[in-house]
Design a protein around this motif. Structure first.
Motif, short mmCIF file in Angstrom:
data_model
loop_
_atom_site.label_atom_id
_atom_site.label_comp_id
_atom_site.label_asym_id
_atom_site.label_seq_id
_atom_site.Cartn_x
_atom_site.Cartn_y
_atom_site.Cartn_z
N ARG A 205 9.07 -53.63 -52.62
CA ARG A 205 9.16 -52.42 -51.80
C ARG A 205 8.54 -52.64 -50.42
O ARG A 205 9.11 -52.24 -49.39
CB ARG A 205 8.48 -51.25 -52.51
N SER B 184 5.57 -45.85 -53.88
CA SER B 184 5.64 -46.67 -55.08
C SER B 184 4.72 -46.14 -56.16
O SER B 184 5.08 -46.07 -57.34
CB SER B 184 5.26 -48.12 -54.72
N ALA C 92 5.27 -46.70 -47.94
CA ALA C 92 5.95 -47.37 -49.05
C ALA C 92 5.00 -47.56 -50.23
O ALA C 92 5.38 -47.38 -51.40
CB ALA C 92 6.51 -48.71 -48.59
N MET D 177 14.37 -50.12 -58.34
CA MET D 177 13.24 -51.02 -58.50
C MET D 177 13.35 -51.86 -59.76
O MET D 177 12.49 -52.64 -60.09
CB MET D 177 11.93 -50.24 -58.53
#
Length: 213
Positions: free
Chosen positions: A69, A93, A89, A1
């Motif tokens: 994401r 996250s 997701a 990320m």
């Protein structure tokens, strides 16, 4: 990320996000950032006008990472499974960077930061992927006809509430089991008009995709 950059401004944002993720809001100070980046405390004022400006940049970085994401979830012939995968997701996250997530939705408590209309717009824009999935659920006859943005907001509010309670430690063992989360997703879809059987099949598909990405 990571969104690595040689730009000193971006480096300060990334280091601030990392400190928040690893150590929490108390770690975010001009002195700590200067130490971690090898710059002076004046760099924060040069690039951001002060700590509130840096907090704003960190919040926007957090939403950019969340958007990245969510963008990994691609449209398929099962739009309800797509919406479930987006929810998975989103939750992942938040759990990967809980302090950053907390700042994204509660940054006004740090360094005198105040949320602006533009900040709200950026945060809401992140949900465009989820918002664009709901009409397909309606067109497929899985969700009852309704305003897609209204459905998206309601689902987001419920998901955000669950995630926030998880991260705060208010739920059993700090987070629901996989079975509990599966039931939660099922109830979201059934509440929007889906059948129990179809919702369960879409959940299984979404979890399988999430586990293989």
């Amino acid at each position: 990320m990571s969104r690595a950059s040689s730009d000193p401004r971006q480096e300060l944002v990334e280091v601030a996000a990392r400190l928040l993720t690893e150590q929490g809001p108390r770690s975010l100070s001009a002195r700590a950032l200067a130490r971690e980046t090898g710059t002076s405390t004046m760099a924060i004022y040069t690039y951001f006008g002060g700590m509130p400006g840096l907090v704003r940049a960190v919040i926007r970085e957090g939403f950019a990472r969340l958007a990245d994401r969510l963008a990994t979830v691609h449209a398929s012939d099962d739009p309800v499974a797509d919406s479930f995968q987006l929810a998975i997701a989103y939750r992942q996250s938040a759990h990967l960077a809980p302090h950053l997530y907390a700042v994204m939705f509660g940054g006004s408590s740090i360094a005198g930061f105040q949320l602006s209309e533009e900040d709200r717009r950026i945060g809401l824009y992140t949900l465009r992927v989820a918002r664009d999935t709901v009409p397909r659920c309606i067109q497929a006859g899985r969700f009852r006809p309704a305003d897609p943005w209204s459905i998206t907001r309601r689902m987001w509010c419920q998901l955000h509430g669950l995630v926030s309670l998880e991260l705060a430690g208010y739920l059993t063992s700090n987070h629901p089991s996989d079975d509990e989360f599966r039931q939660y997703l099922r109830d979201l879809a059934v509440g929007a008009g889906d059948t129990l059987e179809k919702a369960q099949a879409s959940i299984a598909l979404a979890l399988d995709r999430a586990n293989n990405t």
